[in-house]
Design a protein around this motif. Structure first.
Motif, PDB file in Angstrom:
ATOM      1  N   TYR A 100      31.869  78.845  40.400  1.00  0.00           N
ATOM      2  CA  TYR A 100      31.208  79.581  41.474  1.00  0.00           C
ATOM      3  C   TYR A 100      31.074  78.688  42.703  1.00  0.00           C
ATOM      4  O   TYR A 100      31.373  79.103  43.836  1.00  0.00           O
ATOM      5  CB  TYR A 100      29.844  80.050  40.981  1.00  0.00           C
ATOM      6  N   THR A 101      30.625  77.442  42.492  1.00  0.00           N
ATOM      7  CA  THR A 101      30.483  76.496  43.600  1.00  0.00           C
ATOM      8  C   THR A 101      31.819  76.263  44.292  1.00  0.00           C
ATOM      9  O   THR A 101      31.906  76.189  45.520  1.00  0.00           O
ATOM     10  CB  THR A 101      29.922  75.149  43.101  1.00  0.00           C
ATOM     11  N   ARG A 102      32.875  76.137  43.504  1.00  0.00           N
ATOM     12  CA  ARG A 102      34.198  75.909  44.088  1.00  0.00           C
ATOM     13  C   ARG A 102      34.589  77.060  45.013  1.00  0.00           C
ATOM     14  O   ARG A 102      35.090  76.834  46.129  1.00  0.00           O
ATOM     15  CB  ARG A 102      35.239  75.743  42.978  1.00  0.00           C
ATOM     16  N   ARG A 107      35.787  78.792  50.350  1.00  0.00           N
ATOM     17  CA  ARG A 107      35.712  79.850  51.359  1.00  0.00           C
ATOM     18  C   ARG A 107      34.906  79.397  52.575  1.00  0.00           C
ATOM     19  O   ARG A 107      35.089  79.921  53.677  1.00  0.00           O
ATOM     20  CB  ARG A 107      35.098  81.111  50.757  1.00  0.00           C
ATOM     21  N   GLY A 108      34.021  78.429  52.360  1.00  0.00           N
ATOM     22  CA  GLY A 108      33.224  77.913  53.468  1.00  0.00           C
ATOM     23  C   GLY A 108      33.954  76.885  54.303  1.00  0.00           C
ATOM     24  O   GLY A 108      33.424  76.416  55.317  1.00  0.00           O
ATOM     25  N   GLY A 109      35.167  76.503  53.891  1.00  0.00           N
ATOM     26  CA  GLY A 109      35.965  75.579  54.672  1.00  0.00           C
ATOM     27  C   GLY A 109      35.842  74.127  54.283  1.00  0.00           C
ATOM     28  O   GLY A 109      36.238  73.238  55.058  1.00  0.00           O
ATOM     29  N   MET A 110      35.320  73.834  53.095  1.00  0.00           N
ATOM     30  CA  MET A 110      35.219  72.448  52.647  1.00  0.00           C
ATOM     31  C   MET A 110      36.610  71.833  52.549  1.00  0.00           C
ATOM     32  O   MET A 110      37.499  72.405  51.910  1.00  0.00           O
ATOM     33  CB  MET A 110      34.524  72.402  51.283  1.00  0.00           C
ATOM     34  N   PRO A 111      36.842  70.658  53.168  1.00  0.00           N
ATOM     35  CA  PRO A 111      38.162  70.002  53.070  1.00  0.00           C
ATOM     36  C   PRO A 111      38.551  69.758  51.619  1.00  0.00           C
ATOM     37  O   PRO A 111      37.711  69.386  50.790  1.00  0.00           O
ATOM     38  CB  PRO A 111      37.947  68.683  53.818  1.00  0.00           C
ATOM     39  N   ALA A 112      39.812  69.966  51.311  1.00  0.00           N
ATOM     40  CA  ALA A 112      40.278  69.873  49.922  1.00  0.00           C
ATOM     41  C   ALA A 112      40.025  68.505  49.318  1.00  0.00           C
ATOM     42  O   ALA A 112      39.720  68.403  48.123  1.00  0.00           O
ATOM     43  CB  ALA A 112      41.771  70.205  49.869  1.00  0.00           C
ATOM     44  N   ASP A 113      40.107  67.444  50.132  1.00  0.00           N
ATOM     45  CA  ASP A 113      39.934  66.099  49.582  1.00  0.00           C
ATOM     46  C   ASP A 113      38.469  65.749  49.319  1.00  0.00           C
ATOM     47  O   ASP A 113      38.173  64.718  48.723  1.00  0.00           O
ATOM     48  CB  ASP A 113      40.560  65.051  50.505  1.00  0.00           C
ATOM     49  N   LEU A 115      36.315  68.335  48.162  1.00  0.00           N
ATOM     50  CA  LEU A 115      35.808  69.444  47.354  1.00  0.00           C
ATOM     51  C   LEU A 115      35.290  69.008  45.989  1.00  0.00           C
ATOM     52  O   LEU A 115      34.148  69.314  45.617  1.00  0.00           O
ATOM     53  CB  LEU A 115      36.907  70.499  47.189  1.00  0.00           C
ATOM     54  N   ASP A 116      36.099  68.282  45.237  1.00  0.00           N
ATOM     55  CA  ASP A 116      35.699  67.902  43.878  1.00  0.00           C
ATOM     56  C   ASP A 116      34.443  67.044  43.872  1.00  0.00           C
ATOM     57  O   ASP A 116      33.569  67.206  43.011  1.00  0.00           O
ATOM     58  CB  ASP A 116      36.842  67.177  43.170  1.00  0.00           C
ATOM     59  N   ASP A 117      34.339  66.116  44.839  1.00  0.00           N
ATOM     60  CA  ASP A 117      33.151  65.259  44.912  1.00  0.00           C
ATOM     61  C   ASP A 117      31.896  66.080  45.168  1.00  0.00           C
ATOM     62  O   ASP A 117      30.857  65.868  44.533  1.00  0.00           O
ATOM     63  CB  ASP A 117      33.304  64.216  46.019  1.00  0.00           C
ATOM     64  N   HIS A 118      31.974  67.024  46.085  1.00  0.00           N
ATOM     65  CA  HIS A 118      30.792  67.820  46.424  1.00  0.00           C
ATOM     66  C   HIS A 118      30.409  68.780  45.294  1.00  0.00           C
ATOM     67  O   HIS A 118      29.224  69.046  45.080  1.00  0.00           O
ATOM     68  CB  HIS A 118      31.029  68.577  47.731  1.00  0.00           C
ATOM     69  N   ILE A 119      31.406  69.287  44.580  1.00  0.00           N
ATOM     70  CA  ILE A 119      31.097  70.127  43.412  1.00  0.00           C
ATOM     71  C   ILE A 119      30.377  69.301  42.359  1.00  0.00           C
ATOM     72  O   ILE A 119      29.369  69.733  41.782  1.00  0.00           O
ATOM     73  CB  ILE A 119      32.390  70.731  42.823  1.00  0.00           C
TER      74      ILE A 119
END
Length: 255
Positions: A100-102, A107-113, A115-119
């Protein structure tokens, strides 16, 4: 403190430096002070733990370049004994699954590099609900958040299954704000109230690129009043679980 210092054999100069935070204090110093004050049991254990960890960086400060706002938010979550979240458009972060977070972050525009750290950070933050001395969480979730399909049916079914499961914990209360009841006291915006052991409560309001903390007593009182109204307007815990389960089953049929 000076009387305690006399009993410990500390000089007046040392007492003054400790009182004014000009000198650090060791775990053994704290242990001696607690002995003089006859502090025992869980209070003694908690204070000694604080003394041990006072010089250690928090987990979110270790090798991470996090935005100042996120660091402040995590710090509030870690210190809070009670967290009350009013959510309008999505499931609160402390209850989100990874999938769900991903979807939300992509969709909110989080940079792909990033993304995993913020999740992962969001998942680790959820530990405040399951640690040895967990914070209490009350989440008021508008039914709109259940209607909005974040990801596919499988993602939503898993998410709602998780919320129902977490709601069984003694320190978690989930209350749904049904659409059929119309307007409610939370419609002006999403917010989170943090309550602490010693400090006064604060309110966090999240924005698109930043958030704002509110700590003025009169301003916080307005949000506390809104929470009281929401308690009267939201479905009870059992009824809320039924609503969540109904949506879960609906999304399972779509998966």
């Amino acid at each position: 403190m000076r009387l305690v210092g006399n009993q410990l054999g500390w000089s007046e100069a040392k007492v003054s430096r400790v009182e004014n935070a000009k000198q650090g204090i060791t775990e053994s110093d704290v242990s001696a002070i607690l002995a003089v004050l006859r502090v025992t049991g869980s209070d003694r254990d908690r204070l000694l733990k604080m003394a041990r960890e006072i010089g250690q960086p928090a987990w979110w400060e270790l090798g991470r370049d996090l935005p100042e706002q996120l660091t402040a938010l995590i710090d509030a979550e870690q210190r809070a004994v009670r967290i009350t979240n009013v959510a309008l458009n999505m499931i609160p972060g402390l209850l989100q699954t990874r999938a769900y977070t991903r979807e939300v972050m992509e969709r909110g525009g989080m940079p792909a590099d990033e993304l995993d750290d913020h999740i992962s950070i969001r998942q680790v933050r959820q530990g405040v609900l399951t640690r040895k001395d967990p914070a209490s969480l009350t989440a008021f979730i508008d039914e709109t958040a259940l209607l909005r399909p974040v990801g596919n049916g499988r993602v939503m079914a898993e998410q709602l299954r998780h919320v129902v499961s977490v709601s069984a914990a003694d320190n978690v209360e989930i209350r749904v704000l049904p659409l059929k009841h119309g307007a409610h006291a939370g419609l002006s915006g999403t917010f989170v109230v943090y309550e602490f052991v010693r400090s006064r409560p604060i309110v966090y309001m999240e924005g698109r690129s930043s958030g704002a903390f509110i700590d003025d007593h009169d301003d916080v009182a307005l949000f506390s009043d809104a929470l009281e109204r929401l308690r009267a307007q939201a479905s009870g815990q059992a009824a809320s679980r039924e609503i969540l389960s109904e949506y879960q089953e609906r999304y399972e049929s779509e998966a």
